[in-house]
Structures are given as structure tokens and as C-alpha cells.
Design a protein around this motif. Structure first.
Motif, mmCIF file in Angstrom:
data_model
loop_
_atom_site.group_PDB
_atom_site.id
_atom_site.type_symbol
_atom_site.label_atom_id
_atom_site.label_comp_id
_atom_site.label_asym_id
_atom_site.label_seq_id
_atom_site.Cartn_x
_atom_site.Cartn_y
_atom_site.Cartn_z
ATOM 1 N N THR A 5 0.828 -1.209 0.000
ATOM 2 C CA THR A 5 0.000 0.000 0.000
ATOM 3 C C THR A 5 0.856 1.250 0.000
ATOM 4 O OG1 THR A 5 -1.725 -1.185 1.229
ATOM 5 C CG2 THR A 5 -1.839 1.212 1.220
ATOM 6 N N THR A 10 -5.162 10.123 1.943
ATOM 7 C CA THR A 10 -5.529 8.870 1.265
ATOM 8 C C THR A 10 -4.296 8.003 1.030
ATOM 9 O OG1 THR A 10 -5.305 9.934 -0.911
ATOM 10 C CG2 THR A 10 -7.479 10.001 0.129
ATOM 11 N N ASP A 19 -5.142 4.482 0.908
ATOM 12 C CA ASP A 19 -6.302 4.205 0.069
ATOM 13 C C ASP A 19 -5.853 4.220 -1.389
ATOM 14 O OD1 ASP A 19 -8.738 3.830 -1.010
ATOM 15 O OD2 ASP A 19 -9.615 5.728 -0.362
ATOM 16 N N ASP A 66 -7.304 -2.365 0.701
ATOM 17 C CA ASP A 66 -8.649 -2.321 0.124
ATOM 18 C C ASP A 66 -9.099 -3.700 -0.346
ATOM 19 O OD1 ASP A 66 -9.027 0.512 0.383
ATOM 20 O OD2 ASP A 66 -7.578 0.761 -1.224
ATOM 21 N N LYS A 111 -7.145 2.277 8.735
ATOM 22 C CA LYS A 111 -6.836 3.139 7.595
ATOM 23 C C LYS A 111 -7.307 4.569 7.826
ATOM 24 C CE LYS A 111 -7.954 2.006 3.590
ATOM 25 N NZ LYS A 111 -8.816 1.602 2.473
ATOM 26 N N SER A 112 -8.505 4.717 8.364
ATOM 27 C CA SER A 112 -9.064 6.050 8.584
ATOM 28 C C SER A 112 -8.257 6.833 9.608
ATOM 29 C CB SER A 112 -10.519 5.934 9.042
ATOM 30 O OG SER A 112 -11.307 5.261 8.086
#
Length: 323
Positions: A98, A251, A254, A276, A299-300
Motif C-alpha cells: 500500500t 488517502t 487508500d 482495500d 486506515k481512517s
């Protein structure tokens, strides 16, 4: 030095507005701007219904959710899912994949719209400028499914146009779609081709506000086009670049599910699996709702931390930041 006094008010205190007067003032402003508030309602409802109301669902990350028991009767397990996630051998593989994709996007994709906007800004004939803008905007409206299908048609070893060209001149073919070495470059190239043109809109809008007299003064001083871009154009859009960079850092974990999922296969999964796709595999295909919610919450939290940290650094270096 004595303060100047207003004639007739010396020795008297200025009257303060009562609660009723303040309330009447607010109602007058509300009636005056009522149409603006009405226009605000759809956007406010969207964020309320689809952004804030679903936030109660993060409690699933702290429960062992069982569909037949329901949300409230499922057992509360605290941070157990986070502990299992961090102890999972796949955690560092997911984090590495990621972060590498995010880093490549930041290095190669983020500057691309800026460079393209600067090039478009140098075109003086409006017809050619509008034509080129239209052409580079079109890929944004193409579905990622179509982009993945086009990649397959061009790059497959069984009749792909690119491989047929390579075979004609080199006598060999490259397995772009299954090779782990080519997975990340393909993802970055797809992103640049699809979104680069659309990303120029904000930068072109910022460039439209640059004072033309600054360029005229620079020409008088003997500055060439490169000097004008470096000393006038880039400083004029620097605040826009900083704000978009701060939002981009939010992000960082993300990478987008659809693109990765479509391009990933059994042979490149070791470099293609990201948070994801991992959440999809566990939450949808295996029904581990609480565990996948914990991963999403992780992640948030990282995203919010990166936004706040990047905004703090921007303000330390003299930029306005987001707030």
C-alpha cells in the motif's frame, strides 16, 4: 496618549445588544440569505445521511458481530480484532504494498497534472487549447473496467498489440499482466492516463488568477519563459499545490479497490494485495465483518493523522494549510 472621546458619549458606556436584538438580527440575516441556505440543504443532507450517520458502524470493529444475533447482542471484544490484525503475518506485506503504491503515485502522478497545466497554460491559441483539454478530460469518464480491458487487449501475450510489436522487433514477449515487476508501473501508468487531464482543472483555474502584469514586467526585465514559470507561475499556485498535497496525504492508505482488484491475479498477488482488496476478501467473501471494519478504521485513523501532520508541517513552513 489619551483616547479620543466621542462628543456627547463621554462618561457613558456603550449599550450592549439584548438577546432579543441578537436573535432578531440572526433571523434577518436568515431571511436575507434564505435561498443560499436552501441550496445548502441537498449537500448537507448528503453528508449527514451518507457520511455521518453510518459512522456508528465503526463500533463493529470492537464487537464480534454475528448476523443472527444482531448488532446490539453481539459480544463486545474491545481491541481484539486490532491485535489479531497487527499480529497477522500479512500485515507488513499489505503495509508495504500500500505504501509503495501511494509513494509512486505521489512521486509520478501528483506532479503530472501540475506539469500538464503549466504546458496548457503556455498555449496561446484558444482553439488548440480547448481541443487538447477536451481530449485529455475524456479518459476520466471511462470506467476502470474498460481501462483494465484495454490494458488486457494491448498487453496480453496472446495477440496483444504491444507484445506483437515487441516480438516483431526483438523476437520475444513480456508478460506484463502477470509479472510482479510490471504490476506497480501498470497501475501508475493507468492512473496517470485516466486522471491526469482531469486533475489539471484546479491548477488551470488557479493559473487563470495570475496577474498578467507580472509577466509583462518580467519580460521587460529580460526573463525568459522558464524564469517566468519558476518565479511567477509556480509561486502563484503554490498554495493550491500545498492544499491538494495535504488532502492527498489523507488517502495514503487508500489505493482504490476497483483498479487493484481488476489488475491483480494469482501471479502478482504478492505485490498487488493492498488493504482495500484485503478488506473485500475478508468482509465480503468470508463474512468477517468486525475484522474488516477494524482494518478500515485503522486506515481512517492513519489518514486523519497524516492530514493533521502534513497540515501542521505546511503551517510551520509558512503556508496557510487547510485551517
Amino acid at each position: 496618549m489619551k483616547q479620543a472621546s466621542i462628543p456627547g458619549l463621554a462618561g457613558r458606556e456603550m449599550p450592549t445588544r439584548t438577546y432579543r436584538e441578537r436573535r432578531d438580527s440572526r433571523w434577518r440575516r436568515l431571511r436575507r440569505d434564505k435561498w443560499l441556505y436552501i441550496l445548502l440543504i441537498p449537500g448537507a443532507l448528503y453528508f449527514l445521511i451518507f457520511k455521518y450517520v453510518p459512522m456508528w458502524g465503526i463500533l463493529l470493529a470492537f464487537k464480534n458481530y454475528q448476523p443472527y444475533l444482531g448488532f446490539w447482542k453481539s459480544d463486545w471484544v474491545g481491541f481484539e480484532h486490532f491485535r489479531v490484525f497487527f499480529d497477522n503475518p500479512d500485515f507488513f506485506m499489505l503495509l508495504r504494498n500500500t505504501l509503495l503504491l501511494s509513494f509512486y503515485n505521489l512521486v509520478f502522478f501528483f506532479p503530472a497534472p501540475i506539469i500538464l497545466a503549466l504546458l496548457l497554460n503556455e498555449i496561446r491559441l484558444s482553439f488548440y487549447k480547448r481541443t487538447i483539454q477536451t481530449m485529455i478530460y475524456v479518459p476520466h469518464f471511462i470506467s476502470m473496467v474498460i481501462v483494465a480491458s484495454m490494458s488486457y487487449v494491448f498487453l496480453t501475450t496472446e495477440g496483444g498489440a504491444v507484445n506483437e510489436f515487441l516480438y516483431t522487433f526483438t523476437g520475444r514477449k513480456i508478460d506484463f499482466l502477470s509479472s510482479p515487476d510490471w504490476f506497480r508501473p501498470l497501475i501508475i501508468l493507468q492512473t496517470i492516463w485516466k486522471e491526469c487531464g482531469w486533475g489539471t482543472i484546479i491548477f488551470l483555474a488557479a493559473l487563470a488568477g495570475v496577474d498578467v502584469e507580472q509577466y509583462e514586467a518580467a519580460v521587460v526585465d529580460g526573463a525568459n519563459r522558464w524564469r517566468q514559470i519558476w518565479h511567477i507561475t509556480l509561486p502563484a499556485i503554490r498554495s493550491t499545490i500545498i492544499i491538494l498535497l495535504i488532502l492527498r496525504m489523507g488517502t495514503i492508505l487508500d489505493n482504490g479497490f476497483e483498479q487493484i482488484f481488476l489488475m491483480m491475479n494469482a501471479l502478482n498477488r504478492e505485490v498487488g494485495e493492498v488493504f482495500d482488496t484485503y478488506v473485500y476478501a475478508l468482509g465480503i467473501t468470508q463474512g468477517a465483518f468486525s475484522y474488516s471494519t477494524a482494518v478500515g478504521l485503522f486506515k481512517s485513523v492513519i489518514g486523519v493523522t497524516m492530514v493533521l501532520g502534513t497540515n501542521w508541517l505546511a503551517k510551520k513552513f509558512g503556508e496557510s494549510g487547510l485551517y
